[in-house]
Structures are given as structure tokens and as C-alpha cells.
Design a protein around this motif. Sequence first.
Motif, PDB file in Angstrom:
ATOM      1  N   TYR A  65       0.852  -1.187   0.000  1.00 28.06           N
ATOM      2  CA  TYR A  65       0.000   0.000   0.000  1.00 28.06           C
ATOM      3  C   TYR A  65       0.884   1.232   0.000  1.00 28.06           C
ATOM      4  O   TYR A  65       1.701   1.431   0.908  1.00 28.06           O
ATOM      5  N   ALA A  74       0.707   5.052   0.362  1.00 25.40           N
ATOM      6  CA  ALA A  74      -0.212   6.108   0.792  1.00 25.40           C
ATOM      7  C   ALA A  74      -0.102   7.348  -0.074  1.00 25.40           C
ATOM      8  O   ALA A  74      -1.106   7.998  -0.379  1.00 25.40           O
ATOM      9  N   SER A  75       1.126   7.704  -0.486  1.00 30.87           N
ATOM     10  CA  SER A  75       1.304   8.928  -1.265  1.00 30.87           C
ATOM     11  C   SER A  75       0.649   8.819  -2.636  1.00 30.87           C
ATOM     12  O   SER A  75       0.181   9.806  -3.199  1.00 30.87           O
ATOM     13  N   ARG A  87      -1.914   6.665  -3.116  1.00 29.53           N
ATOM     14  CA  ARG A  87      -3.259   6.130  -2.878  1.00 29.53           C
ATOM     15  C   ARG A  87      -3.493   4.873  -3.713  1.00 29.53           C
ATOM     16  O   ARG A  87      -4.514   4.737  -4.389  1.00 29.53           O
ATOM     17  N   ASP A  88      -2.545   3.975  -3.634  1.00 30.28           N
ATOM     18  CA  ASP A  88      -2.566   2.788  -4.490  1.00 30.28           C
ATOM     19  C   ASP A  88      -2.315   1.538  -3.661  1.00 30.28           C
ATOM     20  O   ASP A  88      -1.431   1.525  -2.796  1.00 30.28           O
ATOM     21  N   VAL A 132      -7.416   4.074  -3.998  1.00 34.61           N
ATOM     22  CA  VAL A 132      -7.950   4.291  -2.660  1.00 34.61           C
ATOM     23  C   VAL A 132      -8.505   5.712  -2.566  1.00 34.61           C
ATOM     24  O   VAL A 132      -7.803   6.675  -2.866  1.00 34.61           O
ATOM     25  N   SER A 133      -9.756   5.854  -2.135  1.00 32.18           N
ATOM     26  CA  SER A 133     -10.372   7.170  -1.981  1.00 32.18           C
ATOM     27  C   SER A 133      -9.852   7.853  -0.715  1.00 32.18           C
ATOM     28  O   SER A 133      -9.243   7.220   0.164  1.00 32.18           O
ATOM     29  N   ASP A 134     -10.103   9.177  -0.614  1.00 29.52           N
ATOM     30  CA  ASP A 134      -9.673   9.921   0.569  1.00 29.52           C
ATOM     31  C   ASP A 134     -10.275   9.323   1.837  1.00 29.52           C
ATOM     32  O   ASP A 134      -9.601   9.187   2.857  1.00 29.52           O
ATOM     33  N   GLN A 183      -8.625   6.071   2.678  1.00 30.39           N
ATOM     34  CA  GLN A 183      -7.220   6.230   3.040  1.00 30.39           C
ATOM     35  C   GLN A 183      -7.057   6.453   4.539  1.00 30.39           C
ATOM     36  O   GLN A 183      -6.088   5.992   5.148  1.00 30.39           O
ATOM     37  N   ARG A 184      -8.005   7.127   5.161  1.00 28.45           N
ATOM     38  CA  ARG A 184      -7.925   7.394   6.600  1.00 28.45           C
ATOM     39  C   ARG A 184      -8.111   6.126   7.428  1.00 28.45           C
ATOM     40  O   ARG A 184      -7.810   6.121   8.618  1.00 28.45           O
ATOM     41  N   ILE A 205      -6.701   3.178   6.580  1.00 30.63           N
ATOM     42  CA  ILE A 205      -5.599   2.259   6.319  1.00 30.63           C
ATOM     43  C   ILE A 205      -4.345   2.762   7.008  1.00 30.63           C
ATOM     44  O   ILE A 205      -3.856   3.861   6.715  1.00 30.63           O
TER      45      ILE A 205
END
Length: 249
Positions: free
Chosen positions: A158, A160-161, A163-164, A207-209, A212-213, A215
Motif C-alpha cells: 500500500y 499512501a502517497s 493512494r494505491d 484508494v479514496s480519501d 485512506q484514513r 488504512i
Amino acid sequence: MSGAMSAADDDGRELTGDEALAAEYVLGALDDADRRAAARRVDSDPDFARLVEGWEERLSPMAANYEPVEAPASTKQAIDRRLFAGNATQAPGSDRTAPGGFWASLALWRGIAAAALAAFLIAVALPLLAPEPAAPQRERLVASLAPQQSDVHYFVVYDASERDIGLSHVTGARDEGRDFELWVIEGGNSPVSLGIIPAGSSVHLAVSDDLQRKIGAGAVFAISLEPAGGSPTGQPTGPVVAAGNLHEV
């Protein structure tokens, strides 16, 4: 040598003998003595070398977008200390089929397939562990989604930067007319769907905003077998076939 891995590949073939040994060698799952012996075979046995090369090509898409860097010598020891300290186990006699029981057993999942995850971190994620000092830090988490009463196994990275979520399919096939669905469980909250996992050896999910919170390190990823198109209820309806928790790298 250590016991060879035995699992099914994407075509359902059983991995045994030299093919299993080659896979374990590429994953970094062998102990030092067996790894040295396998390395000697790579130099002296062309057939075995071709098996190793095939597994390297199969797993390479997971790290294809990352620039390799030299990891510090202490990296392996640090990973071992982090992964193998205080792993929890399932209490004897616990009911994995009780309502909410399996999905709530986060302590168990945190101990799932630690060895497989360590192998994955060493073989695939080491290039991510030492970014150049001048470059901005990019949060990446990894997980080994180990089989749960199935032969389904995925490796996950994953980013994060970006979102993948990148998923590498190791073993196990979905039933005809069914889909694999990926879920994230944050703390004691209910599972939240991250989407249907596309078919393929190396696939990605955006990954949506909002998602993302949810994960982060310690969160659990799990895969359930659902009707075509995904769960009709917004919660898992089929069996859990693979699970594992996310670790920082």
C-alpha cells in the motif's frame, strides 16, 4: 534442507521439489545454509537457474515502480525483531465460525504468516527501506494475506502517497461466477470494502480519501469470496479466504 513449500500456483498445480525450492529462494524464505546451497545450484544447475529466474519475473511487478537502493546491514535483524516479538495466537477452543468471531480476532491475524511476511519484506520491500535523504518520505505498508482454510495467498503493498494498493497473486483461484473482495478492518470497527480484486498476477486498486484514513499500520486486510460484482450487503457475505495485518517498511 528445510521442508519445501507446497502450494498451488495460479494454474492449480502443486508446487513441490525444485520448483517450490526456487520459489522459497526468491522469496527469501530459506535459512542461511539452505539459501547458500540454493545459490550454488543457481550457478551450477541451468534448469534450477531457469526456475529461479521464472519466479523472479513473476514477483518483480510488485517492485517494478521503485528504484533499488542499498539497505543497511541491520535491516534483516530489525525486521526479524519487529515481526517475531510478541505475536499473539488464537485461544484454544475459540470458534472461528461464531458471528463476528473471525472478523473480530485481530490478535490472531497479527500473528498470521509472520514467516511469509518476513520473506516478502526481505525479497520485495528491501529496496523501499532506505530512501535518499533528500527525497520526501513516502509511507508504504506491506502485508502477506495468508490462506484461511483455503489456498488463496496474496502479497500487498500500500502506497499512501499514491493512494494505491498493489496486489500480487501468489496462489489460489476464485470459483467460477464469484469474485474476491478486499476489506480493511481498523481497530474494532466493521470491515470496509476496498473493492473487487481484478483477476491477474499483479493488479492495483485505487484508494479514496475516505478509505485512506482507515488504512494504517496494524490495520487488517482480508479477502472474502463474494458473488460476482461483490457483496450485496456492504459487509462480507462469503468465507474469508486470506487475511493479514499491515506493517510499515
